[in-house]
Design a protein around this motif. Structure first.
Motif: not given
Lengths: 260, 14
Positions: A44, A126, A128, A255-257, B4-7, B9-13
């Protein structure tokens, strides 16, 4: 009923090559707009978003929205049976169908191959993805150049820092064997537009990413002459390959580090 | 070091 015919099966094959190492399965969402796939890697950290617009097909019919849940390794096996210049037709009954049909036709029309691919139920989450993000730095370059940069630097280390400043764009990598720094500059004078490097910068930008995922993204290079890489502080990087003028795109998000 | 961040964190459902 869903039915779509694409003149070049090789386009679909290239799309699959672009995603199958990163994600193992996904829902191909079919609607009047076209075919869309959104999937994340197992960790993810990255996401791929594919759109094949209805107008990019020779024929496209989708009476009702449906999701074709597909194991990508299996679809890859089927698509590998397509000849270089074959056309492909994909057919499926409405929602709930257990299989999708893939038919390849040679350009002379003298060889027709049909496969029924087993579908699966996939619970896909999904995300957003905001469409109004403005990026502080955008690098457009030949996709072969991008592939070469990532391929060369990934032998040195597993994280890369991309820095865009008034001096150009630099890719910095460090690993056990030492460090590397590759710098490119805008070159808008190249003869062919596809050979140009265009770096646009709203403000100096520096972000660190896992190299492994950028390597996955370079698998889309055969789809497009150019690639656009957009970055901003503390938001995911976007790597975009357009397919043809209007056919569609493959977009990757990473996603960035973040420094602790 | 960097984390490493997870997606998500930026993209919500949606």
């Amino acid at each position: 009923m869903f039915e779509a015919r694409m003149a070049q099966a090789s386009t679909l094959k290239k799309v699959l090559e672009a995603v199958k190492d990163m994600v193992s399965e996904g829902n191909f969402d079919c609607s009047e707009e076209g075919i869309c796939l959104q999937a994340m890697d197992v960790a993810h950290v990255s996401l791929v978003n594919v759109l094949l617009r209805a107008q990019g097909f020779e024929m496209f019919r989708c009476d009702r929205n449906l999701a074709l849940g597909i194991q990508l390794a299996n679809l890859s096996k089927v698509l590998n049976c397509a000849g270089k210049d074959d056309a492909v037709t994909v057919k499926a009954e409405d929602e709930g169908a257990d299989t999708a049909e893939f038919m390849f036709e040679s350009s002379k029309g003298d060889r027709i191959t049909t496969f029924e691919l087993t579908l699966m139920d996939i619970d896909s989450e999904h995300l957003g993805v905001p469409e109004d993000t403005t990026y502080t730095a955008v690098i457009k370059m030949p996709s072969t150049e991008f592939r070469r940069i990532i391929s060369d630097l990934s032998t040195i280390g597993d994280t890369v820092t991309i820095e865009v400043s008034k001096d150009g764009a630099s890719f910095q990598v460090s690993g056990d064997i030492g460090k590397g720094n590759l710098c490119i500059q805008s070159n808008t004078a190249a003869d062919k537009p596809s050979e140009r490097v265009e770096i646009t910068m709203e403000e100096p930008t520096k972000q660190t990413y896992a190299m492994r995922y950028l390597s996955f993204f370079t698998k889309a290079a055969p789809l497009s002459d150019t690639v656009t890489i957009s970055l901003s502080p503390d938001v995911p990087l976007v790597v975009e390959f357009n397919i043809g003028e209007e056919v569609g795109y493959v977009k990757y998000y990473l996603a960035p580090k973040i420094t602790e | 070091g960097s984390k490493q961040t997870l997606l998500s964190r930026f993209f919500g459902a949606p």
